[in-house]
Design a protein around this motif. Structure first.
Motif, PDB file in Angstrom:
ATOM      1  N   ARG A  17       0.737  -1.315   0.022  1.00 34.73           N
ATOM      2  CA  ARG A  17       0.054   0.014  -0.084  1.00 34.73           C
ATOM      3  C   ARG A  17       0.939   1.118   0.018  1.00 34.73           C
ATOM      4  NH1 ARG A  17      -4.700  -1.828   4.425  1.00 34.73           N
ATOM      5  NH2 ARG A  17      -6.068  -2.817   3.067  1.00 34.73           N
ATOM      6  N   GLN A  18       2.327   1.293   0.150  1.00 34.39           N
ATOM      7  CA  GLN A  18       2.876   2.337   0.263  1.00 34.39           C
ATOM      8  C   GLN A  18       3.325   2.878  -1.198  1.00 34.39           C
ATOM      9  OE1 GLN A  18       3.575   3.395   3.455  1.00 34.39           O
ATOM     10  NE2 GLN A  18       2.393   1.633   3.705  1.00 34.39           N
ATOM     11  N   LYS A  19       3.842   3.921  -1.170  1.00 33.18           N
ATOM     12  CA  LYS A  19       4.276   4.761  -2.318  1.00 33.18           C
ATOM     13  C   LYS A  19       5.736   4.009  -2.839  1.00 33.18           C
ATOM     14  CE  LYS A  19       2.685   9.441  -1.201  1.00 33.18           C
ATOM     15  NZ  LYS A  19       3.090  10.743  -0.959  1.00 33.18           N
ATOM     16  N   PRO A  20       5.505   3.920  -4.115  1.00 35.27           N
ATOM     17  CA  PRO A  20       6.943   3.130  -4.867  1.00 35.27           C
ATOM     18  C   PRO A  20       8.114   4.275  -5.025  1.00 35.27           C
ATOM     19  CG  PRO A  20       5.310   3.917  -6.490  1.00 35.27           C
ATOM     20  CD  PRO A  20       4.672   4.309  -5.376  1.00 35.27           C
TER      21      PRO A  20
ATOM     22  N   GLY B 132      10.729   4.038  -2.760  1.00 40.65           N
ATOM     23  CA  GLY B 132      11.963   3.380  -2.203  1.00 40.65           C
ATOM     24  C   GLY B 132      12.182   3.542  -0.725  1.00 40.65           C
ATOM     25  N   TYR B 133      11.371   4.244  -0.034  1.00 37.19           N
ATOM     26  CA  TYR B 133      11.354   4.432   1.301  1.00 37.19           C
ATOM     27  C   TYR B 133      10.647   3.681   1.948  1.00 37.19           C
ATOM     28  CZ  TYR B 133      13.888   8.806  -0.124  1.00 37.19           C
ATOM     29  OH  TYR B 133      14.618   9.697  -0.582  1.00 37.19           O
ATOM     30  N   ASN B 134       9.797   2.806   1.595  1.00 47.27           N
ATOM     31  CA  ASN B 134       8.917   1.787   2.406  1.00 47.27           C
ATOM     32  C   ASN B 134       9.225   0.447   1.599  1.00 47.27           C
ATOM     33  OD1 ASN B 134       7.168   3.194   4.433  1.00 47.27           O
ATOM     34  ND2 ASN B 134       7.132   4.491   2.571  1.00 47.27           N
ATOM     35  N   LEU B 135      10.388  -0.350   2.098  1.00 47.37           N
ATOM     36  CA  LEU B 135      10.638  -1.557   1.568  1.00 47.37           C
ATOM     37  C   LEU B 135      10.169  -2.898   2.359  1.00 47.37           C
ATOM     38  CD1 LEU B 135      14.457  -0.964   0.489  1.00 47.37           C
ATOM     39  CD2 LEU B 135      12.080  -0.567  -0.972  1.00 47.37           C
ATOM     40  N   GLY B 136       9.938  -3.914   1.984  1.00 42.40           N
ATOM     41  CA  GLY B 136       9.538  -4.968   2.639  1.00 42.40           C
ATOM     42  C   GLY B 136      10.401  -6.374   2.478  1.00 42.40           C
TER      43      GLY B 136
END
Length: 321
Positions: free
Chosen positions: A79-82, A84-88
């Motif tokens: 659900r995060q913005k693409p 690069g600051y929210n990786l999994g």
């Protein structure tokens, strides 16, 4: 829109993507682990986070969001913005076994993510509390067959790889055991060590310290061959259950739509971090093998694993009930 305008738009978009990748990162990066702290996924994430942060020039912060066999954390990443600051962290549970068994999985493991790199692969192990009446594979299987429905096993959660592999094991051996799902491998391991449950099927890295300390006893491993750290423990292939002999994986992904330049930058930084002998040793000391592949190779791997477990679910008629 004219062909010239379309071409101009594409050129500007590409230039913007390149500029963004060159500037990235300008703030801390979140690496979300879709399981509770203490399990193998958490261990691998924390091993790579610091050196990856050094390579990128920003702190990589590990956060845990367990539940649903990895689905809750994976959905948050999707659900995060693409940007690069929210990786999994991608796992076999969140990307293959859970979606394969659960038709209500709230994301598409192939379409809703951007694969970046597979960090490592690891065997799985069935381990029992030392007070369990059987401590080698032959007696373990025989004892359970004589006591159908009497014993339970813990897993990282319903639909997770530990659950799916043990259910596959049960279906192949006609053994009846009760599944006890936890919110991650860590809590399941703790209860097995404490004797609250008699056994677990877990990833080797998180179980190995307890096995070495003789607080758990390894029965069989899901690995291509016997492991140097457990030379006396047979593989499932050796005991006639080759179908269970599949490795787990731990990779990095982001939400769908991440620019290729960002993906390549994170991939390159991760690969460089994994070239450090100290980092490799920390991963290998857990029983895992460093993979460090390309985004394209990791994407193909995800598709293959999902297909394999969909077939397992269909053939074994596995459900969440």
């Amino acid at each position: 829109m004219s062909q010239r305008n379309r071409w101009l738009g594409l050129t500007l978009a590409l230039a913007s993507s390149v500029v963004m990748a060159q500037a990235y990162p300008t703030k801390p990066i979140k690496l979300l682990v879709p399981f509770a702290a203490g399990g193998t996924t958490d261990i691998i994430a924390r091993v790579i986070a610091e050196p990856l942060g050094k390579e990128l020039g920003q702190v990589v912060v590990v956060e845990n969001r367990g539940g649903g066999g990895g689905a809750i954390g994976a959905l948050e990443t999707a659900r995060q913005k693409p940007d690069g600051y929210n990786l999994g962290i991608a796992t076999l549970s969140s990307m293959a076994t859970n979606p394969a068994i659960n038709p209500k999985t709230p994301y598409d493991p192939i379409k809703d993510f951007t694969p970046i790199i597979n960090i490592a692969a690891t065997p799985n192990v069935i381990a029992v509390n030392p007070k369990f009446p059987a401590t080698d594979y032959k007696s373990f299987e025989a004892y359970l067959k004589k006591n159908p429905g009497k014993y339970s096993y813990g897993s990282s959660g319903t639909g997770g790889v530990q659950h799916m592999l043990m259910e596959l094991y049960k279906s192949l051996t006609q053994i009846d055991m009760v599944h006890v799902p936890y919110r991650g491998a860590g809590p399941a391991l703790n209860d097995a060590v404490a004797g609250q449950i008699p056994m677990v099927l877990d990833n080797l890295p998180s179980a190995l310290p307890f096995i070495k300390d003789k607080r758990l006893v390894a029965i069989a491993v899901a690995a291509p061959q016997r492991l140097a750290v457990l030379p006396d423990v047979p593989t499932f292939k050796e005991v006639g259950l080759e179908q269970v002999n599949r490795m787990a994986f731990y990779g990095i992904l982001g939400p769908k739509g991440m620019p290729k330049e960002l993906v390549d930058k994170i991939n390159a930084a991760t690969r460089k971090a994994l070239q450090d002998p100290a980092v490799r040793k920390r991963i290998e000391d857990t029983g895992s093998l460093v993979v460090a592949n390309s985004p394209e190779e990791f994407a193909a791997e995800l598709k293959n694993e999902l297909a394999v477990y969909k077939e397992v679910v269909a053939k074994q008629k596995l459900t969440l009930d």
